[in-house]
Enzyme design. Structure first.
Site, mmCIF file in Angstrom:
data_model
loop_
_atom_site.group_PDB
_atom_site.id
_atom_site.type_symbol
_atom_site.label_atom_id
_atom_site.label_comp_id
_atom_site.label_asym_id
_atom_site.label_seq_id
_atom_site.Cartn_x
_atom_site.Cartn_y
_atom_site.Cartn_z
ATOM 1 N N SER A 165 -5.594 6.145 -1.877
ATOM 2 C CA SER A 165 -6.027 6.272 -1.262
ATOM 3 C C SER A 165 -6.771 6.540 0.276
ATOM 4 O O SER A 165 -6.594 7.801 0.888
ATOM 5 C CB SER A 165 -7.807 6.548 -1.940
ATOM 6 O OG SER A 165 -7.124 6.653 -3.824
ATOM 7 N N LYS A 221 -17.968 -0.043 -0.681
ATOM 8 C CA LYS A 221 -17.425 0.251 -0.276
ATOM 9 C C LYS A 221 -18.158 1.795 0.421
ATOM 10 O O LYS A 221 -18.902 2.369 -0.671
ATOM 11 C CB LYS A 221 -16.091 1.100 -1.110
ATOM 12 C CG LYS A 221 -15.349 0.255 -1.168
ATOM 13 C CD LYS A 221 -13.963 0.721 -2.392
ATOM 14 C CE LYS A 221 -13.053 -0.924 -2.153
ATOM 15 N NZ LYS A 221 -12.086 -0.116 -3.097
ATOM 16 N N ARG A 273 1.102 -2.246 -6.881
ATOM 17 C CA ARG A 273 2.781 -1.859 -6.067
ATOM 18 C C ARG A 273 3.156 -2.433 -5.243
ATOM 19 O O ARG A 273 4.562 -1.456 -5.789
ATOM 20 C CB ARG A 273 1.000 -1.019 -5.579
ATOM 21 C CG ARG A 273 0.982 0.161 -6.047
ATOM 22 C CD ARG A 273 -0.166 1.027 -4.494
ATOM 23 N NE ARG A 273 -1.443 0.016 -5.093
ATOM 24 C CZ ARG A 273 -2.058 0.178 -4.524
ATOM 25 N NH1 ARG A 273 -2.869 1.321 -3.661
ATOM 26 N NH2 ARG A 273 -3.646 0.050 -4.527
#
Ligand code: ADP
Length: 182
Positions: free
Chosen positions: A150, A63, A112
């Site tokens: 994020s 990332k 989530r």
């Protein structure tokens, strides 16, 4: 009517044992680029169950984060200063190696939506193959954070959108500085 103490059933004994087991060290791993109120909710709730929680910023080279590892750690330290049993660390490598190195008995992940499930199941199964003594626990997000990530926060912050309900104020400030959106 007088109440007398019910003799401990095997069920109660098992529960008590489980409580003792839960009072151990848990790891909350992530990229935290940057920490959001969703992450914080999971950390808060983890810290109320386990006696020690290590939030670990994984230094994952695949990332390309906006914040450096040091910046991400500092933002987490500032967001969790009210929790005496939370420590913030960083690690490059396999999460399970880190968890072993701090003697953790559990890994905590946040869930989530159904979309998180498949990925989490793969990781959890892999971690179990690597070490079946470290259990993964999932904490369901609060409804108001179910859309929060994020990446979304960064996208909104980049264009000067309102993020004060999504991240702590010092994180909002750091994002505005990064994107020059004061
Ligand atoms: P990763 O790259 O490991 O997914 P993240 O920083 O995105 O790292 O997330 C770290 C952990 O926090 C993961 O378990 C993720 O599911 C959880 N998480 C992220 N956002 C939220 C949220 N809004 N509510 C609950 N958990 C969340």
């Amino acid at each position: 009517m007088r109440y007398t103490e019910v003799p401990s059933s095997p069920f109660i004994v098992a529960l008590k044992k489980r409580r003792i087991k839960l009072g151990k060290i848990a790891v909350v791993p992530g990229t935290f680029d940057p920490i959001t109120n969703g992450h914080l909710d999971i950390i808060n709730r983890g810290a109320s169950i386990f006696s020690e929680v290590f939030v670990v910023v994984l230094n994952n080279s695949s990332k390309s984060p906006l914040f450096s590892v040091e910046e991400r750690m500092q933002l987490i330290i500032d967001a969790t200063s009210h929790l005496p049993n939370v420590k913030v660390q960083t690690f490059s490598g396999l999460l399970i190696d880190y968890a072993e190195s701090v003697n953790a008995s559990a890994i905590i992940r946040g869930l989530r939506a159904v979309s998180d499930f498949e990925y989490e199941m793969q990781i959890t199964s892999m971690n179990r193959v690597l070490n079946d003594k470290i259990e993964t626990f999932f904490i369901m997000t609060k409804n108001q954070y179910s859309f929060l990530s994020s990446s979304i926060v960064k996208e909104v912050a980049k264009y000067g959108g309102k993020i004060d309900e999504l991240v702590p104020s010092h994180v909002e400030k750091a994002l505005k500085e990064k994107f020059n959106t004061y």
